[in-house]
Design an enzyme around this catalytic site. Structure first.
Site, short mmCIF file in Angstrom:
data_model
loop_
_atom_site.label_atom_id
_atom_site.label_comp_id
_atom_site.label_asym_id
_atom_site.label_seq_id
_atom_site.Cartn_x
_atom_site.Cartn_y
_atom_site.Cartn_z
N ARG A 132 -11.63 52.56 -16.67
CA ARG A 132 -11.41 52.38 -18.12
C ARG A 132 -11.93 53.59 -18.90
NH1 ARG A 132 -10.07 47.50 -21.22
NH2 ARG A 132 -10.46 48.08 -23.37
N THR A 139 -7.54 45.90 -38.23
CA THR A 139 -7.17 44.71 -38.97
C THR A 139 -7.20 43.52 -38.03
OG1 THR A 139 -5.48 43.62 -40.28
CG2 THR A 139 -4.72 45.29 -38.72
N HIS A 140 -7.78 42.41 -38.54
CA HIS A 140 -8.02 41.23 -37.69
C HIS A 140 -7.53 39.99 -38.43
CE1 HIS A 140 -10.00 38.81 -34.65
NE2 HIS A 140 -10.47 38.05 -35.63
N ALA A 172 -18.65 49.63 -31.57
CA ALA A 172 -18.49 49.40 -30.12
C ALA A 172 -18.25 47.93 -29.78
CB ALA A 172 -19.71 49.93 -29.38
C1 GRF Z 1 -1.88 41.12 -36.47
O1 GRF Z 1 -2.08 39.84 -37.02
C2 GRF Z 1 -3.14 41.69 -35.92
O2 GRF Z 1 -4.25 41.47 -36.72
C3 GRF Z 1 -3.24 40.93 -34.63
O3 GRF Z 1 -1.93 40.96 -34.12
C4 GRF Z 1 -1.02 41.03 -35.21
C5 GRF Z 1 -0.17 42.25 -35.01
O4 GRF Z 1 0.98 42.18 -35.78
N1 GRF Z 1 -4.24 41.45 -33.75
P1 GRF Z 1 2.00 43.39 -35.89
O5 GRF Z 1 2.19 43.94 -34.48
O6 GRF Z 1 1.42 44.41 -36.82
O7 GRF Z 1 3.27 42.77 -36.41
#
Ligand code: GRF
Length: 204
Positions: free
Chosen positions: A77, A118-119, A152
């Site tokens: 990895r 983004t989560h 991390a």
């Molecule tokens: C998003 O909701 C992101 O936060 C999550 O997977 C989704 C990805 O969506 N981890 P996209 O590929 O941008 O349409």
């Protein structure tokens, strides 16, 4: 604010490398928002951790350079991390955006670049790869999305912005995730625009 002040956008668009694993709708929002000549940021390259992603297809349609780095193609990895860093750095980004990238970034990438993620949940609740499912199964009435600096850990870095989304009666994983993603795309474009306008984070 005067453009002479430290940290203020000097007029050069913020260069992004966007990392994806899936359909790439968040990437598309960034590409669309960067279409005008005076846009505050530009997507310089798109990287994926697997073949055949919608995100890479979206980039190719717009003539944006792409690369793929699959963990299973490397002995360790750490080798993957080093090669990902090499490919990201080749595009000379000011900021890396993890937009639905389903891998934890390693020390080589994070040592060389600032990154935001983004989560699809209101962190620190429901970190990890199954945030929408976990929130739904927990029975929360409000969930949402979070944009945060990457460190991390898994979805642990300092929070930059969040948007709330109500869970509706009868929501499925898919219906809830789609409503979250509508907010997520707006949030991500807002956040990257703000980071392009005020670059004091580059000196932090
Ligand atoms: C998003 O909701 C992101 O936060 C999550 O997977 C989704 C990805 O969506 N981890 P996209 O590929 O941008 O349409």
């Amino acid at each position: 604010m005067s453009s002479d002040l430290p940290g203020h956008d000097s007029g050069t668009p913020l260069g992004l490398v966007v990392l994806v694993s899936g359909s790439g709708s968040n990437l598309q929002a960034l590409i669309d928002a960067s279409a005008s000549a005076d846009a505050p940021f530009r997507v310089r390259a798109v990287g994926a951790d697997r073949d055949g992603t919608g995100g890479v297809e979206r980039a190719e349609r717009r003539g944006i350079p792409t690369f793929v780095a699959r963990v299973q193609d490397y002995v360790t990895r750490a080798d993957w991390d080093l090669d990902l860093e090499r490919q990201v750095s080749a595009a000379r980004p000011d900021l890396v955006v993890s937009a639905g990238f389903m891998k934890v970034l390693g020390p080589a990438v994070l040592g060389a670049h600032r990154a935001v993620n983004t989560h699809p949940a209101l962190l620190p609740s429901f970190p990890g790869a199954h945030a929408v499912r976990d929130a739904l199964e927990h029975g929360v009435r409000v969930t949402g999305c979070t944009c945060h600096w990457v460190d991390a850990g898994v979805d642990t870095g300092p929070i930059i912005d969040q948007r709330a989304v109500r869970v509706e009666e009868g929501d499925t994983l898919e219906s809830l995730h789609e409503r979250i993603k509508v907010q997520e795309r707006r949030m991500l474009v807002d956040v990257v625009g703000r980071l392009a306008a005020d670059r004091s984070w580059q000196n932090a």
